[in-house]
Structures are given as structure tokens and as C-alpha cells.
Design an enzyme around this catalytic site. Structure first.
Site, PDB file in Angstrom:
ATOM      1  N   HIS A 126     -37.344 -27.135  -4.728  1.00 55.81           N
ATOM      2  CA  HIS A 126     -36.486 -27.818  -5.573  1.00 55.81           C
ATOM      3  C   HIS A 126     -34.866 -26.986  -6.532  1.00 55.81           C
ATOM      4  O   HIS A 126     -34.694 -28.277  -7.345  1.00 55.81           O
ATOM      5  CB  HIS A 126     -37.477 -28.672  -6.416  1.00 55.81           C
ATOM      6  CG  HIS A 126     -38.057 -29.434  -4.975  1.00 55.81           C
ATOM      7  ND1 HIS A 126     -37.802 -30.700  -3.870  1.00 55.81           N
ATOM      8  CD2 HIS A 126     -39.404 -29.673  -5.020  1.00 55.81           C
ATOM      9  CE1 HIS A 126     -38.755 -30.381  -3.156  1.00 55.81           C
ATOM     10  NE2 HIS A 126     -39.819 -29.905  -3.948  1.00 55.81           N
TER      11      HIS A 126
ATOM     12  N   ASP B 278     -43.451 -27.477   3.845  1.00 59.03           N
ATOM     13  CA  ASP B 278     -44.529 -28.303   2.354  1.00 59.03           C
ATOM     14  C   ASP B 278     -43.694 -29.633   3.255  1.00 59.03           C
ATOM     15  O   ASP B 278     -42.986 -30.399   4.122  1.00 59.03           O
ATOM     16  CB  ASP B 278     -42.753 -27.808   1.756  1.00 59.03           C
ATOM     17  CG  ASP B 278     -43.465 -28.438  -0.001  1.00 59.03           C
ATOM     18  OD1 ASP B 278     -43.756 -29.769  -0.195  1.00 59.03           O
ATOM     19  OD2 ASP B 278     -44.243 -27.841  -0.671  1.00 59.03           O
TER      20      ASP B 278
ATOM     21  N   HIS C  93     -42.210 -32.131   1.308  1.00 60.63           N
ATOM     22  CA  HIS C  93     -41.627 -32.390   0.968  1.00 60.63           C
ATOM     23  C   HIS C  93     -40.578 -31.804   0.696  1.00 60.63           C
ATOM     24  O   HIS C  93     -40.348 -30.465   0.663  1.00 60.63           O
ATOM     25  CB  HIS C  93     -41.626 -32.534  -0.972  1.00 60.63           C
ATOM     26  CG  HIS C  93     -42.475 -33.348  -1.621  1.00 60.63           C
ATOM     27  ND1 HIS C  93     -44.541 -32.063  -1.359  1.00 60.63           N
ATOM     28  CD2 HIS C  93     -42.997 -34.055  -2.669  1.00 60.63           C
ATOM     29  CE1 HIS C  93     -44.968 -33.532  -1.567  1.00 60.63           C
ATOM     30  NE2 HIS C  93     -44.509 -34.307  -2.533  1.00 60.63           N
TER      31      HIS C  93
ATOM     32  N   ASP D 197     -49.198 -28.885   0.892  1.00 58.41           N
ATOM     33  CA  ASP D 197     -49.540 -30.107   0.905  1.00 58.41           C
ATOM     34  C   ASP D 197     -48.897 -30.984   1.736  1.00 58.41           C
ATOM     35  O   ASP D 197     -49.497 -32.357   0.897  1.00 58.41           O
ATOM     36  CB  ASP D 197     -48.389 -30.618  -0.875  1.00 58.41           C
ATOM     37  CG  ASP D 197     -47.179 -30.526  -0.356  1.00 58.41           C
ATOM     38  OD1 ASP D 197     -46.739 -29.782   0.801  1.00 58.41           O
ATOM     39  OD2 ASP D 197     -46.046 -29.983  -1.471  1.00 58.41           O
TER      40      ASP D 197
END
Length: 371
Positions: free
Chosen positions: A132, A168, A170, A251
Site C-alpha cells: 500500500h 492479499d 486487500h 489475511d
């Protein structure tokens, strides 16, 4: 291929974003200790990560941001101007004692990995995967973007077909921003639909060379296997990448508190095993993951897969004791026995959602149009 290398560092031991932050848990130390307890990590395969120098970080990050990050670590606080401009000192990206040295070590590990992979092989940097981080600011617990730096290092080596695969929970918005419109890098991301950072829609091609597949809430192993075999693998086989970077965020498994996907760790391990054979260079990174037991188990299994080790049905006591000693502030404070006694989850198969089938069909049609 060369013998796989594991990149780690003691900087992760005792370093935390703060007691109330999701990254208060030990992750890389747990993986390292589990792999050693299993006899999977001899000294000959372990490499201590260097800390990336500021000049190397400016291959993506602005000099002003790097200076602000270093200053925040030294002074232990940030000004309101720095917080607003660089998103440091926020709830997500707090000030903590190693806030420059720790991410710079993760970045140094990924840059070293790109160098080690010059002649081929596989390298594992579980401390990496901070996808990110933006050029001029921190985002989503990520102060630096080591995947971007590794991909840029591969490009600097003269490679022209590089695949970045991100599983992931995200979306990898920082990587998408860095390589928007870059034809030499194919980005493939699976991530939970409607989850922060709310980017990576099905029709988002990041300037023409990205594949985004949002996964509906509660996507299980069956749904992910369909994505793997009908989207990820055919795209890589058509590309014939010279290098693959896999961000293997933990995650997306069912027990993680920051997503609502329902995978078992078998989904991640199947991805690692499949990608291992699709290119001469493979860099596997960590990423998200906020349940200490599931992260340690999943990422230790990644190293086993890379080395061809059998994963036992039950852990020996030395390895089990590492998981049994973990704690966290969430509930349940203690996990079920299955998260302590074993590495491998039970498969979580089931019905594949209609909207996931439709999204995969759309991507299949798009790929057919490219060919």
C-alpha cells in the site's frame, strides 16, 4: 534452480506498531522459529536482510518523504504538517521506535532478493509485501513499498516480462499506482470486494496491463481454486514471465480479523506450488495477516512448499510450543487446538458464488480478446 533462500532479520523481534495496532503481533519471528524448529531452515539458506539506504528507496519514494520518515523515527513524533502531507503519526501508520529501520529492512530484503535471483531460483522475504505504500506517503500500515522496489530492480536488470501476483485480502493500490500503464509488468490481484482501499474493480486495468478480480465475501477454497486455474495460471502461462513476484498476504484466511474471506491456507500453498514452475525467478513476499497463529502457520508452510518438504499432520512438540506461546489482545485470546497442533488447515470447499463465476467469465473473455 538454485536452493531457495529465506531472508529475515532480528529487527522484527520485539518491534511493534503499538499494543492496540493490528501489527502488535509477532509474525516474521514466528515463521522463522517454526521453520527452524521443523528442521527446514539451515543456516546455509538463511540470509540476514540488509537495511536499504535512503538513495535506493528513492527509486520509488520521494526524497522528502524518506527524510520525513527518518526524522519521525529519530524525534519520536511528527508535526501536523508532516502528518497531513505524508500520513505519518496516524492510527494506521503510527510513530514507533523502528518506523524507518524496520520497513527499510523489509525493502532491503526485497532488493537483495532481486539481486540474488539474477541467475534464477526462489527467494522468500516474509517481512516484505507492504503493497500500500505510496511514493510520498504511508498507507495501510505500509511505510515503504518493497514490492515496487523489487519490481523496479528487476526492470533495471533488463527484464521485460515480469508478473506481480497479489493474493492479499486487500487490493495492491500502491503497486497499481507505481506501474500504471507499464507494459513490462503484468499485475494480477485477487482481493475482497468492497474492502479498504476500495480500489481494484473488475474493470480497472491500471492503464491496460492489470487483472483485478474482486472476491465476494465468504469466498472459499473452491472459489479461489477457480480463480487460480482460470485466471491467474492461464495469464502467466501466456505471458511466460522472466520473473514472478508473489505477495502472499495471510489475511484472506477465515480466522483473520481484518477481512471476511473464508480461505484455508491450502489456497495460498497451492498458489505457491503452481507459480514455482512458471518462471525461472520467484520472489515470495509476506503482506497482510493479523491473527498470529494463522500467519505463522501459513507462512511457515510457504517455505516448506518452496523447498519440497512434507508438511506433517501433527507438529512436533518443539514447533507446537512456539504456537502455544503466542497471545493477542483479541478474542478468543487462545485459539482452538487446530491452530496450535498443525500447520495445514482443513480444506474449506463449498459453493462458488454466482458473481464470482461471472467475474471470472468476464476476465476469460477479455483474455481471449487479447490473444
Amino acid at each position: 534452480m538454485q536452493t531457495p533462500r529465506f531472508i529475515g532479520s532480528d529487527i522484527y523481534r520485539g518491534s511493534s506498531y503499538g499494543p492496540r495496532h493490528p501489527l502488535s503481533i509477532p509474525r516474521v519471528p514466528t515463521v522463522t522459529d517454526l521453520c527452524r524448529a521443523m528442521g527446514w531452515l539451515p543456516d546455509t539458506q538463511y540470509v540476514t536482510s540488509p537495511r536499504a539506504k535512503a538513495e535506493a528507496l528513492t527509486a520509488w519514494h520521494s526524497p522528502a518523504y524518506i527524510a520525513a520518515l527518518q526524522r519521525a523515527e529519530t524525534e519520536g513524533h511528527v508535526t501536523a504538517e508532516t502528518r497531513a502531507r505524508h500520513h505519518l503519526g496516524t492510527l494506521s501508520n503510527p510513530v514507533f521506535p523502528e518506523m524507518f529501520r524496520r520497513p527499510a529492512t523489509a525493502a532491503g530484503g526485497s532488493l537483495l532478493a532481486a539481486d540474488l535471483l539474477g541467475k534464477g531460483g526462489a527467494v522468500y522475504n516474509p517481512g516484505g509485501g507492504t503493497h500500500h505504500g505510496m511514493a510520498d506517503r504511508a498507507a495501510g500500515f505500509c511505510y515503504l513499498n518493497d514490492p515496487v522496489l523489487a519490481l523496479k530492480a528487476f526492470l533495471a536488470q533488463g527484464l521485460t516480462r515480469i508478473a506481480y501476483v497479489d493474493i492479499d485480502a486487500h487490493h495492491c493500490d500502491g503497486v497499481a499506482a507505481a506501474f500504471h500503464g507499464e507494459s513490462r509488468v503484468l499485475m494480477i490481484s485477487t482481493h475482497e470486494a468492497g474492502r479498504w482501499p476500495f480500489t481494484g474493480a473488475l474493470d480497472d486495468r491500471a492503464g491496460g496491463h492489470a487483472i483485478n478480480l474482486p472476491l465476494p465475501r465468504d469466498t472459499n477454497d473452491s472459489g479461489f481454486a477457480m480463480a487460480l486455474h482460470e485466471v491467474i495460471l492461464p495469464s502467466l502461462q501466456a505471458m511466460r514471465p522472466q520473473a514472478i513476484v508473489l505477495q502472499c498476504g495471510a489475511d484472506a484466511v477465515a480466522e483473520d480479523p481484518l477481512s471476511r474471506l473464508a480461505l484455508s491456507n491450502n489456497a495460498h500453498w497451492a498458489t505457491v506450488a503452481a507459480l514455482r514452475t512458471l518462471g525461472p525467478r520467484l520472489l515470495v513476499l509476506g503482506g497482510g495477516g493479523y491473527n498470529p497463529w494463522t500467519v505463522g502457520r501459513l507462512w511457515a508452510g510457504v517455505w516448506a512448499i518452496l523447498n519440497g518438504y512434507d508438511i506433517p499432520d501433527r507438529l512436533p512438540e518443539r514447533a507446537r510450543s512456539i504456537l502455544a506461546a503466542l497471545t493477542w489482545s483479541r478474542r478468543p485470546a487462545l485459539p482452538p487446538d487446530t491452530l496450535v497442533d498443525t500447520l495445514r488447515d482443513r480444506p474449506r470447499e463449498g459453493v462458488i458464488a454466482d458473481d464470482l463465476r461471472a467475474a471470472i467469465a468476464t476476465l476469460r473473455e477479455r483474455r481471449a480478446a487479447w490473444v
